[in-house]
Design a protein around this motif. Structure first.
Motif, PDB file in Angstrom:
ATOM      1  N   GLY A 188     154.265  40.256  99.008  1.00  9.98           N
ATOM      2  CA  GLY A 188     153.859  41.186  97.616  1.00  9.98           C
ATOM      3  C   GLY A 188     153.934  40.479  96.358  1.00  9.98           C
ATOM      4  N   ILE A 189     153.621  40.919  95.405  1.00 14.47           N
ATOM      5  CA  ILE A 189     154.067  40.217  93.937  1.00 14.47           C
ATOM      6  C   ILE A 189     155.505  40.165  93.971  1.00 14.47           C
ATOM      7  CG2 ILE A 189     153.766  40.705  91.484  1.00 14.47           C
ATOM      8  CD1 ILE A 189     150.902  40.127  93.082  1.00 14.47           C
ATOM      9  N   SER A 190     156.227  41.124  94.257  1.00 17.28           N
ATOM     10  CA  SER A 190     157.688  40.896  93.866  1.00 17.28           C
ATOM     11  C   SER A 190     158.067  39.744  94.763  1.00 17.28           C
ATOM     12  CB  SER A 190     158.421  42.017  94.135  1.00 17.28           C
ATOM     13  OG  SER A 190     158.041  43.081  93.570  1.00 17.28           O
ATOM     14  N   ARG A 191     157.958  39.357  95.715  1.00 15.57           N
ATOM     15  CA  ARG A 191     158.236  38.459  96.641  1.00 15.57           C
ATOM     16  C   ARG A 191     157.591  36.968  96.169  1.00 15.57           C
ATOM     17  NH1 ARG A 191     159.718  36.822 101.970  1.00 15.57           N
ATOM     18  NH2 ARG A 191     159.811  34.385 101.996  1.00 15.57           N
ATOM     19  N   ARG A 221     155.681  45.146  87.434  1.00 13.37           N
ATOM     20  CA  ARG A 221     156.612  44.216  88.295  1.00 13.37           C
ATOM     21  C   ARG A 221     156.782  42.866  87.667  1.00 13.37           C
ATOM     22  NH1 ARG A 221     152.924  46.042  93.488  1.00 13.37           N
ATOM     23  NH2 ARG A 221     154.577  47.606  94.377  1.00 13.37           N
ATOM     24  N   MET A 222     155.873  42.439  86.835  1.00 13.29           N
ATOM     25  CA  MET A 222     155.984  41.023  86.216  1.00 13.29           C
ATOM     26  C   MET A 222     156.970  41.281  84.931  1.00 13.29           C
ATOM     27  SD  MET A 222     152.160  39.682  86.830  1.00 13.29           S
ATOM     28  CE  MET A 222     151.315  39.632  88.113  1.00 13.29           C
ATOM     29  N   VAL A 223     156.624  42.497  84.112  1.00 10.23           N
ATOM     30  CA  VAL A 223     157.368  42.382  83.208  1.00 10.23           C
ATOM     31  C   VAL A 223     158.945  42.741  83.608  1.00 10.23           C
ATOM     32  CG1 VAL A 223     157.801  44.189  81.309  1.00 10.23           C
ATOM     33  CG2 VAL A 223     155.644  43.246  81.581  1.00 10.23           C
ATOM     34  N   ASP A 224     159.060  43.424  84.548  1.00 10.69           N
ATOM     35  CA  ASP A 224     160.484  43.731  85.012  1.00 10.69           C
ATOM     36  C   ASP A 224     161.155  42.350  85.263  1.00 10.69           C
ATOM     37  OD1 ASP A 224     160.073  46.450  84.251  1.00 10.69           O
ATOM     38  OD2 ASP A 224     160.055  46.906  86.510  1.00 10.69           O
ATOM     39  N   VAL A 242     155.037  33.667  82.890  1.00 15.56           N
ATOM     40  CA  VAL A 242     154.033  34.207  83.825  1.00 15.56           C
ATOM     41  C   VAL A 242     152.578  34.436  83.247  1.00 15.56           C
ATOM     42  CG1 VAL A 242     153.284  36.303  85.042  1.00 15.56           C
ATOM     43  CG2 VAL A 242     155.533  35.217  85.394  1.00 15.56           C
ATOM     44  N   THR A 243     151.745  33.871  83.931  1.00 17.92           N
ATOM     45  CA  THR A 243     150.390  34.021  83.475  1.00 17.92           C
ATOM     46  C   THR A 243     149.447  34.676  84.372  1.00 17.92           C
ATOM     47  OG1 THR A 243     150.361  31.925  82.584  1.00 17.92           O
ATOM     48  CG2 THR A 243     148.139  32.770  82.764  1.00 17.92           C
TER      49      THR A 243
END
Length: 452
Positions: free
Chosen positions: A203-206, A248-251, A261-262
């Motif tokens: 997933g995105i977080s991983r 998730r990315m902002v956090d 991040v892009t």
């Protein structure tokens, strides 16, 4: 699977390379090592195609595209580097190949603007002229942009990566996950049978924790909301909202202030829907980077240290065009911070072939010869998105392909674009030996030496 191509593996081999001289100084020297004759207008390479000289998509050492300029009486010969005794020649207004002892194999090579050269028949105004389409014949014709050529080195000289406080965004390479949302972990992303082929395993977080810093996402509109689906949202139950992954990315970025991040949107939503989705993400505006508001197009990219100090950590691109949004009567996406990718990047064609069997390593523009990978300027260097994946994802194939990523990046795509990749986009970033993250680490040890 075809075997790994063997080229001179070090990108750090120094060559006698062309340098555009300041006014009043001697013209740039013609290089003496192997080069690609790469057309300034189209980015296509001169290739020997069975005696016919044609414009082909850049393809490294696989397609008789490498030539060595050799000084001879009256000018230069351009000797094919892997066909002994074969030279670039001419027959009337056609470009052909012939034995290097034949008439018509001597050329005048003259340095011009922007590190380009002209290649002409001695004593005439007839110039080697490129074609705008792959596999079309190269001919002799009048002066102009189609008659301008880069003598692109086969192996680039390099310099050490600048220090952490001076390196700029366009000098850094980022690991990028193709179809990052299609992972089978965060939620549903496609209907049968597409859902049997997730592009990523985590997933995105991983992905963020593992070092992925570029995310390719496909957004569609469902019930007025931007959601993430592959190919279509038909039959997809509860797809992940775009806002969920952006949050998730902002956090992550808030917790890791030195990171960048892009996001690359394959964008099927209207401007209004996309704007509302972004506005719903708490904290996004704090970290959003706006190159359009900072004069990047005239001043160049900022340093990574500057972006970090200001907390500008997230760059979002859309593959839509300004013209299409205007034609639809929509607000342009850059009014709310989403950049039009074709204005800021170049990108190679997205597929290397099917999920099984042989692959195509040629490296050419996804957007055609109207925006070749070689697009550049003195002030602003477009970021280079290098795609390295297949039509669909099979773990064994992805593992093999990823293990060859460094070779393709250095020996195929860097000369094709005349720049180092900024983003390496892969399927199954967790597979391969060396791993894609290791390849990114290697590319981040150097930059291309100036003046090539």
């Amino acid at each position: 699977m075809r075997p790994l191509r063997f080229l001179c593996g070090s990108a750090a081999l120094a060559l006698a390379l062309p340098v555009l001289s300041p006014a009043g100084q001697a013209a740039a020297a013609v290089p003496v090592s192997s080069v690609y004759l790469q057309n300034y207008a189209t980015g296509l390479n001169v290739a020997d195609s069975g005696g016919t000289v044609a414009a082909h998509n850049p393809k490294g050492n696989e397609d008789h595209q490498q030539w060595t300029p050799v000084a001879v009486d009256g000018g230069y010969q351009l000797r094919n580097s892997d066909e002994s005794g074969t030279c670039l020649s001419r027959s009337g207004t056609s470009a052909v190949t012939a034995s290097c002892g034949a008439a018509g194999t001597v050329w005048t090579i003259t340095a011009g603007a922007d590190s380009t050269y002209t290649v002409s028949a001695p004593g005439t105004s007839q110039y080697l002229t490129g074609s705008s389409s792959d596999s079309s014949a190269v001919a002799l014709g009048p002066a102009g942009d189609p008659a301008r050529w880069y003598l692109t080195p086969v192996s680039y000289a390099t310099a050490s990566m600048p220090s952490a406080d001076t390196r700029t965004l366009d000098q850094v390479t980022f690991l990028t996950s193709h179809n990052a949302f299609a992972n089978g972990v965060d939620g549903n992303f496609a209907s049968f049978p597409v859902n049997l082929f997730p592009n990523q395993n985590y997933g995105i977080s991983r992905q963020l924790a593992d070092g992925v810093r570029g995310f390719m996402l496909d957004d569609y509109t469902v019930s007025g909301q931007a959601v993430l689906c592959h190919n279509s949202c038909d039959g997809v139950s509860s797809p992940v909202p775009l806002a969920t992954d952006l949050k998730r990315m902002v956090d992550f970025l808030k917790a890791n202030p030195g990171q960048f991040v892009t996001v690359f949107l394959e964008d099927y939503a209207s401007s209004d829907v996309l704007k509302a989705s972004l506005a719903s993400v708490s904290g996004l505006s704090d970290v959003l980077y706006r190159p359009d508001q900072e004069g990047v197009a005239t001043k160049g990219w900022p340093t990574m240290a500057d972006l970090s100090a200001r907390g500008k950590q997230l760059l979002i691109f859309s593959d839509r065009t300004r013209a299409s949004d205007t034609a639809n009567g929509w607000a342009t996406r850059d009014t709310f911070g989403v950049m039009y990718q074709r204005e800021w990047t170049v990108e190679n064609y997205w597929s290397m072939g099917g999920g099984l069997g042989d692959s195509d390593w040629s490296c050419y523009s996804r957007w055609g010869t109207g925006r070749p990978l070689t697009v550049d300027s003195a002030a602003f260097h477009p970021l280079f998105v290098m795609n390295h994946f297949r039509d669909y994802t099979i773990s064994g194939t992805a593992s093999t392909d990823n293990g060859k990523l460094l070779n393709r990046a250095q020996n195929f795509c860097t000369p094709a674009a005349r720049k180092k990749p900024t983003y390496l986009a892969v399927d199954r970033y967790d597979l391969g030996s060396p791993t894609p993250l290791s390849t990114v680490g290697t590319l981040n040890t150097y930059i291309l030496a100036p003046g090539q």
